[in-house]
Scaffold this active site. Structure first.
Site, PDB file in Angstrom:
ATOM      1  N   TYR A   1      -3.902  -2.822   1.807  1.00 58.19           N
ATOM      2  CA  TYR A   1      -3.168  -1.609   1.449  1.00 58.19           C
ATOM      3  C   TYR A   1      -2.145  -1.241   2.521  1.00 58.19           C
ATOM      4  O   TYR A   1      -1.016  -0.846   2.212  1.00 58.19           O
ATOM      5  CB  TYR A   1      -4.138  -0.450   1.237  1.00 58.19           C
TER       6      TYR A   1
ATOM      7  N   LYS B   1       2.891  -1.811  -3.643  1.00 63.13           N
ATOM      8  CA  LYS B   1       3.448  -2.969  -2.947  1.00 63.13           C
ATOM      9  C   LYS B   1       4.926  -3.243  -3.226  1.00 63.13           C
ATOM     10  O   LYS B   1       5.567  -3.981  -2.480  1.00 63.13           O
ATOM     11  CB  LYS B   1       2.651  -4.230  -3.302  1.00 63.13           C
TER      12      LYS B   1
ATOM     13  N   PRO C   1       2.109  -0.908 -10.070  1.00 58.66           N
ATOM     14  CA  PRO C   1       2.202   0.038  -8.951  1.00 58.66           C
ATOM     15  C   PRO C   1       0.875   0.426  -8.316  1.00 58.66           C
ATOM     16  O   PRO C   1       0.877   1.143  -7.310  1.00 58.66           O
ATOM     17  CB  PRO C   1       2.873   1.262  -9.589  1.00 58.66           C
TER      18      PRO C   1
ATOM     19  N   TYR D   1      -7.518   7.743  -5.862  1.00 62.15           N
ATOM     20  CA  TYR D   1      -7.534   6.745  -6.935  1.00 62.15           C
ATOM     21  C   TYR D   1      -8.834   6.939  -7.714  1.00 62.15           C
ATOM     22  O   TYR D   1      -9.922   6.720  -7.177  1.00 62.15           O
ATOM     23  CB  TYR D   1      -7.490   5.330  -6.356  1.00 62.15           C
TER      24      TYR D   1
ATOM     25  N   HIS E   1      -0.418   9.001   6.251  1.00 64.12           N
ATOM     26  CA  HIS E   1      -1.749   9.015   5.641  1.00 64.12           C
ATOM     27  C   HIS E   1      -2.624   7.964   6.318  1.00 64.12           C
ATOM     28  O   HIS E   1      -2.250   6.797   6.406  1.00 64.12           O
ATOM     29  CB  HIS E   1      -1.655   8.711   4.139  1.00 64.12           C
TER      30      HIS E   1
END
Length: 391
Positions: A385, A297, A293, A201, A72
């Site tokens: 990220y 991480k 979550p 998200y 991704h």
């Protein structure tokens, strides 16, 4: 039984550490309380940072990941019915993430360990770590109906929050930092192709939602729910309807439905135990720290811990210097606290806590607008990220 490094726990951290040590010519024994089938089917994280992907490849554990995993190059932030894509490679100099489930990582590492690694004992329950502050620590464990002792030069506790490793560090030497969130994630697995090709998200006035996936034909989705929610309180129809509400956009995007195969609720908490080392006992992964979550991480932090330990022990073997081993806790905690900070930021950015005021709602939207409108803010998110450097 004797070895150089006794590893408690055959999750991804313990298994990867055994592989790293094997490639460095250092012997180890892995003790796992559960059976192999349980370890290979324990549903957990599914997002691998760039650094984790690189380490798995370097240790020979990346072949199936590269074949079946889903690279991704970004995520989508969704708020006020708007969509904003964060382009990871453009913002980080080429870094990305990989969607590849922890269960699959464990399967790959177990196969390698049983093929050419050191002993991996399933259904071997660690009972206690003894002599951690001596030159000869021991792990007392139960296996095949009897008790035995594993004598080691070092012990690495990769046995999770409820394991025995952390208990071997005297309470008067420790500090604990924690936060419990007043909500959890209702997670589902569904036999339906993902409705978007990257993670989504979503911040919504009714609460957070996440669209993820496990494969091109299996979707993984989450809903923010009140703390203590029973997953069975939610019917399949109610889950899909609520997901549709929270993912709604102004451009007519649609969420595809499918049969649910799994439904569970994950609590949300932040936890850090300091120090991560006592004598010759080293903590790694959930034994030392837990993150909500939202920032993806948890598994990646555990990988950073064991990479740091393996490098430090290899350095000691090659040079005779214990400098890196002595700095293990401090080195890991720098990365841990950055991950805690990022996970907290993502959680408070996207979730609506009970009692949230209109002022706080507007602040959330302003923060999201800042990310969508500022390359600097967007870069900060993308760099965090895709992963903080190891060591």
């Amino acid at each position: 039984m004797r070895t150089t490094v006794g590893i408690i726990g055959a999750g991804p951290a313990g298994l990867l550490l055994a592989r790293l040590l094997h490639t460095a010519g250092i012997d180890s024994v892995v003790l796992e309380s559960r059976d192999r089938a349980y370890v290979e089917h324990r549903q957990r994280a599914g997002i691998l940072e760039q650094g984790t992907v690189d380490v798995l490849r370097a240790t020979g554990a990346g072949e199936r990941m590269d074949r079946e995993g889903l690279r991704h190059d970004g995520i989508e932030l969704r708020f006020a019915k708007r969509r904003h894509r964060v382009d990871f490679p453009a913002l980080t100099g080429g870094r990305s993430v990989m969607v590849y489930a922890q269960t699959e990582v464990c399967k790959d590492l177990i196969a390698l360990q049983l093929k050419d690694g050191g002993p991996l004992l399933f259904e071997a329950e660690a009972l206690a770590v003894e002599g951690a502050d001596t030159d000869h620590p021991r792990v007392r464990f139960r296996h095949q109906g009897g008790e035995d002792v594993l004598a080691c030069d070092y012990v690495v506790g990769c046995d999770g929050f409820w394991g025995v490793s952390r208990k071997a560090i005297p309470a008067e030497l420790t500090q604990v930092f924690e936060r419990t969130y007043p909500f959890g994630w209702l997670g589902i697995l569904a036999d339906v192709a993902p409705s978007h090709d990257e993670l989504v998200y979503a911040r919504h006035d009714r609460g957070f939602a996440l669209l993820s996936m496990r494969s091109p034909s299996v979707s993984r989705l989450y809903l923010q729910v009140p703390e203590g929610t029973d997953a069975e309180e939610w019917s399949d129809e109610a889950i899909w309807t609520e997901l549709e509400r929270r993912f709604e956009t102004a451009d007519g995007w649609r969420l595809e439905r499918g049969p649910l195969t799994q439904k569970s609720v994950t609590p949300m908490r932040s936890y850090v135990h300091e120090p991560m080392r006592h004598g010759r006992l080293f903590l790694a992964g959930d034994a030392a720290h837990i993150v909500p979550p939202t920032g993806a991480k948890g598994l990646n932090l555990a990988v950073g811990d064991v990479v740091t330990f393996a490098r430090a022990l290899t350095h000691q073997r090659e040079t005779g210097s214990t400098e890196l081993l002595d700095a293990y806790s401090e080195t890991c905690l720098r990365r841990v606290w950055q991950a805690e900070r990022f996970s907290y930021d993502m959680t408070t950015l996207l979730h609506r806590a009970p009692g949230t005021t209109p002022f706080e709602d507007r602040l959330q939207l302003a923060r999201l607008e800042r990310i969508a409108g500022s390359r600097a803010a967007e870069t900060d998110l993308a760099e965090a990220y895709t992963g903080f450097p190891f060591g």
